[in-house]
Scaffold this motif. Structure first.
Motif, PDB file in Angstrom:
ATOM      1  N   PRO A  84       0.827  -1.209   0.000  1.00 40.10           N
ATOM      2  CA  PRO A  84       0.000   0.000   0.000  1.00 40.10           C
ATOM      3  C   PRO A  84       0.861   1.259   0.000  1.00 40.10           C
ATOM      4  N   ALA A  85       0.461   2.217  -0.804  1.00 39.79           N
ATOM      5  CA  ALA A  85       1.233   3.455  -0.918  1.00 39.79           C
ATOM      6  C   ALA A  85       0.752   4.462   0.119  1.00 39.79           C
ATOM      7  N   LEU A  86       1.676   4.962   0.939  1.00 38.31           N
ATOM      8  CA  LEU A  86       1.355   5.993   1.910  1.00 38.31           C
ATOM      9  C   LEU A  86       1.726   7.348   1.322  1.00 38.31           C
ATOM     10  N   ALA A  99      -5.998   6.581   8.650  1.00 39.42           N
ATOM     11  CA  ALA A  99      -5.878   6.221   7.234  1.00 39.42           C
ATOM     12  C   ALA A  99      -4.745   5.220   7.021  1.00 39.42           C
ATOM     13  N   THR A 100      -3.639   5.431   7.733  1.00 35.67           N
ATOM     14  CA  THR A 100      -2.484   4.530   7.607  1.00 35.67           C
ATOM     15  C   THR A 100      -2.822   3.149   8.145  1.00 35.67           C
ATOM     16  N   LEU A 101      -3.526   3.095   9.279  1.00 35.62           N
ATOM     17  CA  LEU A 101      -3.938   1.801   9.843  1.00 35.62           C
ATOM     18  C   LEU A 101      -4.807   1.033   8.844  1.00 35.62           C
ATOM     19  N   ARG A 102      -5.733   1.739   8.208  1.00 33.87           N
ATOM     20  CA  ARG A 102      -6.608   1.073   7.242  1.00 33.87           C
ATOM     21  C   ARG A 102      -5.826   0.569   6.029  1.00 33.87           C
ATOM     22  N   LYS A 103      -4.919   1.409   5.525  1.00 30.36           N
ATOM     23  CA  LYS A 103      -4.138   1.012   4.355  1.00 30.36           C
ATOM     24  C   LYS A 103      -3.268  -0.211   4.637  1.00 30.36           C
ATOM     25  N   LEU A 104      -2.671  -0.225   5.829  1.00 33.01           N
ATOM     26  CA  LEU A 104      -1.743  -1.304   6.170  1.00 33.01           C
ATOM     27  C   LEU A 104      -2.455  -2.482   6.833  1.00 33.01           C
ATOM     28  N   GLY A 130      -4.053  -2.989  13.485  1.00 40.82           N
ATOM     29  CA  GLY A 130      -5.081  -2.784  14.482  1.00 40.82           C
ATOM     30  C   GLY A 130      -4.887  -1.600  15.407  1.00 40.82           C
ATOM     31  N   ASN A 131      -3.640  -1.187  15.661  1.00 35.81           N
ATOM     32  CA  ASN A 131      -3.418  -0.126  16.642  1.00 35.81           C
ATOM     33  C   ASN A 131      -2.052   0.514  16.433  1.00 35.81           C
ATOM     34  N   ARG A 132      -1.743   1.497  17.301  1.00 38.81           N
ATOM     35  CA  ARG A 132      -0.492   2.246  17.167  1.00 38.81           C
ATOM     36  C   ARG A 132       0.732   1.376  17.432  1.00 38.81           C
ATOM     37  N   VAL A 133       0.594   0.389  18.309  1.00 37.61           N
ATOM     38  CA  VAL A 133       1.728  -0.494  18.590  1.00 37.61           C
ATOM     39  C   VAL A 133       2.123  -1.260  17.329  1.00 37.61           C
TER      40      VAL A 133
END
Length: 206
Positions: A144-146, A183-188, A191-194
């Motif tokens: 996925p492109a960020l 948005a980054t969580l969804r693309k990658l 589940g969470n920041r960790v």
């Protein structure tokens, strides 16, 4: 939950945490006991020693997370060896603190871990990021492109900064930071920041 095979150290840490208002739901002295106690006690944070009589803290970390998925593991070890640190993070630990840390540092680290923030003894974060940077392979063609801003936010998250701190550094609002993180969580598909911080480490972002 505090996991350490040295009774005086284990009890001392548990007492320090209780004095600061934390509820210590369990203590354990081995991989086996930690694995059995975690699902029943359901700790939010597990302080994990790296060297236990029946295995490593990394093994215990994986077992505890498997049995109690809501738990976040913070390694608290006398060892700052590169292999120990990397093994723990790969097993799912949120952070790594050496036992020479001051009580105030430990308390702050536990609070940060409970909030889902990666915590490292100064110097170890750079070690982990540097190692993963060397190990990182080229992204797969379908990765996925960020966006440039998402990547920038991700780098700061990997350093353990809060949304407010990231916002201050990038001169944007905390809500905008949260939007980029979401948005980054969804693309990658994370589940969470960790998990996001671990992704950043694995891909050499700092």
């Amino acid at each position: 939950m505090v996991v350490d095979d040295h009774p005086m150290w284990r009890d001392g840490v548990a007492r320090d945490l209780a004095d600061e208002g934390f509820e210590v739901v369990a203590t354990a002295d081995s991989v086996d006991r930690a694995t059995r106690l975690a699902p029943a006690s359901r700790p939010d944070v597990v302080l994990m020693d790296m060297h236990l009589p029946d295995g490593t803290g990394a093994v215990a970390t994986g077992a505890v997370i498997a049995g109690s998925p809501g738990a976040r593991v913070l390694i608290l070890s006398a060892s700052d060896e590169r292999d120990d640190v990397l093994e723990a993070i790969k097993a799912g630990a949120t952070g790594y603190l050496v036992k020479s840390a001051q009580k105030s540092e430990l308390i702050a680290a536990v609070r940060a871990t409970a909030d889902g923030q990666p915590v490292f003894t100064p110097g170890l974060a750079g070690l982990v990021l540097g190692e993963y940077r060397r190990m990182a392979r080229s992204p797969e063609p379908d990765a996925p492109a960020l966006t440039e801003r998402e990547t920038e936010v991700l780098r700061h998250v990997a350093k353990g900064l809060s949304s407010r701190q990231v916002a201050e550094r990038l001169s944007i609002s905390p809500r905008t930071v949260e939007n980029h993180i979401g948005a980054t969580l969804r693309k990658l598909q994370l589940g969470n920041r960790v998990e996001l911080a671990r992704y950043a480490m694995e891909h050499g972002l700092s």
